[in-house]
Design a protein around this motif. Structure first.
Motif, PDB file in Angstrom:
ATOM      1  N   TYR A   1      87.046  -0.717  45.734  1.00 14.00           N
ATOM      2  CA  TYR A   1      87.535  -1.939  46.382  1.00 14.00           C
ATOM      3  C   TYR A   1      89.044  -2.065  46.216  1.00 14.00           C
ATOM      4  CZ  TYR A   1      86.462  -3.808  41.639  1.00 14.00           C
ATOM      5  OH  TYR A   1      86.356  -4.000  40.292  1.00 14.00           O
TER       6      TYR A   1
ATOM      7  N   ALA B   1      86.454  -0.193  41.084  1.00 16.24           N
ATOM      8  CA  ALA B   1      86.486   0.006  39.653  1.00 16.24           C
ATOM      9  C   ALA B   1      85.419   1.034  39.321  1.00 16.24           C
ATOM     10  CB  ALA B   1      86.169  -1.302  38.930  1.00 16.24           C
TER      11      ALA B   1
ATOM     12  N   ARG C   1      79.440  -8.083  36.271  1.00 13.33           N
ATOM     13  CA  ARG C   1      80.521  -7.759  37.214  1.00 13.33           C
ATOM     14  C   ARG C   1      81.047  -9.003  37.929  1.00 13.33           C
ATOM     15  NH1 ARG C   1      80.765  -2.358  39.320  1.00 13.33           N
ATOM     16  NH2 ARG C   1      81.523  -3.328  41.238  1.00 13.33           N
TER      17      ARG C   1
HETATM   18  N1  GLY Z   1      83.505  -7.343  40.056  1.00 13.03           N
HETATM   19  C1  GLY Z   1      83.795  -6.012  40.237  1.00 13.03           C
HETATM   20  C2  GLY Z   1      83.676  -5.155  39.076  1.00 13.03           C
HETATM   21  O1  GLY Z   1      83.190  -5.565  38.029  1.00 13.03           O
HETATM   22  O2  GLY Z   1      84.071  -4.035  39.177  1.00 13.03           O
END
Ligand code: GLY
Length: 346
Positions: A233, A245, A313
């Motif tokens: 992303y 990530a 996340r």
């Molecule tokens: N919210 C994206 C991640 O934890 O990589």
């Protein structure tokens, strides 16, 4: 006035402190100032579509309820500059990527999430820097992003304004705290403080890239790519982008590794070739606090101790709903949210 000790000063601890203080609690945040603090390393996406795996209805429903708290939360923060993007573009390169995204879009659309299918050309009309190799995708119309570091700074100021005390230093034993009630918001450290709490680390590497004169401007949307099956992303900032990530479940190491950084750079450049001209500002690793089912643990642990941890996340998306739920629980209301109940694993 009753006192509340909050252990952990990341985005969850700060949000809970703000709501609790505004509800009449005298709050102290005990903050170990950890290098692995997930909140500062994060990219800041409010990941509804992007973080719900196709078919995970319970997760998606909680993520939607979390998003519904954000407009009021943003109004309370009174800093529109926190917003980094108002929607997300999901983009696929090969036919398997496109197939996976089409399935995701159908599932999201059937559940009421605003999705709009896009050809590669339509994606480039929205985001001209996206590669011509991108074939199809969709627009997730409710998937915003915030600047997580600015959010932390705004929350830090806001809690100070409402009288929250902040004490730096490691807490080894919750019994040592003098407060009437204790709230555990310590991310991956939570399991050490409450043995048996199923929260474990998931290392993630994140890059920060700075716009350089002559390069195409940062995107306006979050751009999430599936590049030959691998997810990447790109999240806009006023002066560059955050790229993420990697994910190594169970790994608590804080050093970014060369292979992870190389994969992120390769995938990000594949998705948006102009990033090749940006400056590499930093590579960091943070530890997401994961639970076995991916949903956070929010609720009572015993008659003095509460948990708001394990946001995995999506701690940034879920900070506002967590703060509201904790404030309601502390006020004695019963909460009808079985998906996040601490007792669900026993
Ligand atoms: N919210 C994206 C991640 O934890 O990589």
């Amino acid at each position: 006035m009753k006192t509340l000790g909050i252990v952990g000063g990341g985005v969850i601890g700060l949000s809970c402190a703000l709501r609790a203080a505004e509800s009449g609690w005298q709050v102290t945040i005990h903050d170990p100032v950890r290098a692995d603090a997930a909140s500062a390393v994060a990219a800041g996406m409010l990941g509804i579509a992007g973080e719900s795996r196709t078919g995970e209805d319970t997760y998606l429903a909680f993520a939607e309820r979390a998003m519904a708290r954000w407009p009021a939360f943003l109004e309370r923060l009174a800093d529109p500059g926190v917003i980094a993007a108002r929607a997300s573009v999901m983009a696929g390169v090969d036919s398997a990527d496109v197939g996976e995204l089409t399935m995701a879009a159908d599932w999201l659309g059937e559940r009421g999430h605003p999705v709009q299918s896009l050809t590669g050309k339509e994606i480039r009309e929205l985001e001209p820097a996206v590669s011509t190799r991108v074939r199809r995708g969709f627009l997730a119309g409710r998937e915003m992003a915030v600047d997580n570091r600015r959010l932390l700074a705004v929350l830090t100021d806001a809690v100070a304004e409402v009288g929250v005390r902040r004490v730096e230093g490691e807490i080894i034993d919750l019994d040592s705290l003098p407060d009437d009630q204790v709230l555990l918001t310590a991310g991956v450290a939570s399991a050490k403080l409450w043995p048996g709490l199923p929260v474990y680390p998931s290392k993630g590497e994140v890059l920060r890239l700075g716009w350089a004169r002559g390069a195409l401007a940062p995107p306006k949307h979050v751009v999430r790519g599936l590049i030959n099956g691998r997810a990447v992303y790109i999240v806009p900032r006023s002066d560059g982008v955050v790229v993420g990530a990697t994910q190594y479940d169970g790994d608590a190491d804080l050093q970014p590794v060369v292979g992870g950084v190389a994969d992120l750079l390769a995938d990000a450049i594949e998705l948006m070739p102009s990033l090749r001209e940006y400056r590499l500002l930093s590579a960091d690793a943070g530890l997401r606090p994961l639970t076995p089912d991916g949903l956070p643990i929010i609720g009572r642990l015993d008659n003095r101790t509460w948990a708001a941890t394990g946001h995995g996340r999506n701690g940034i998306l879920m900070c506002a709903i967590t703060a509201d739920l904790v404030a309601d629980m502390l006020a004695g209301y019963s909460i009808d949210e079985p998906a996040i109940d601490p007792g669900r694993f026993s």
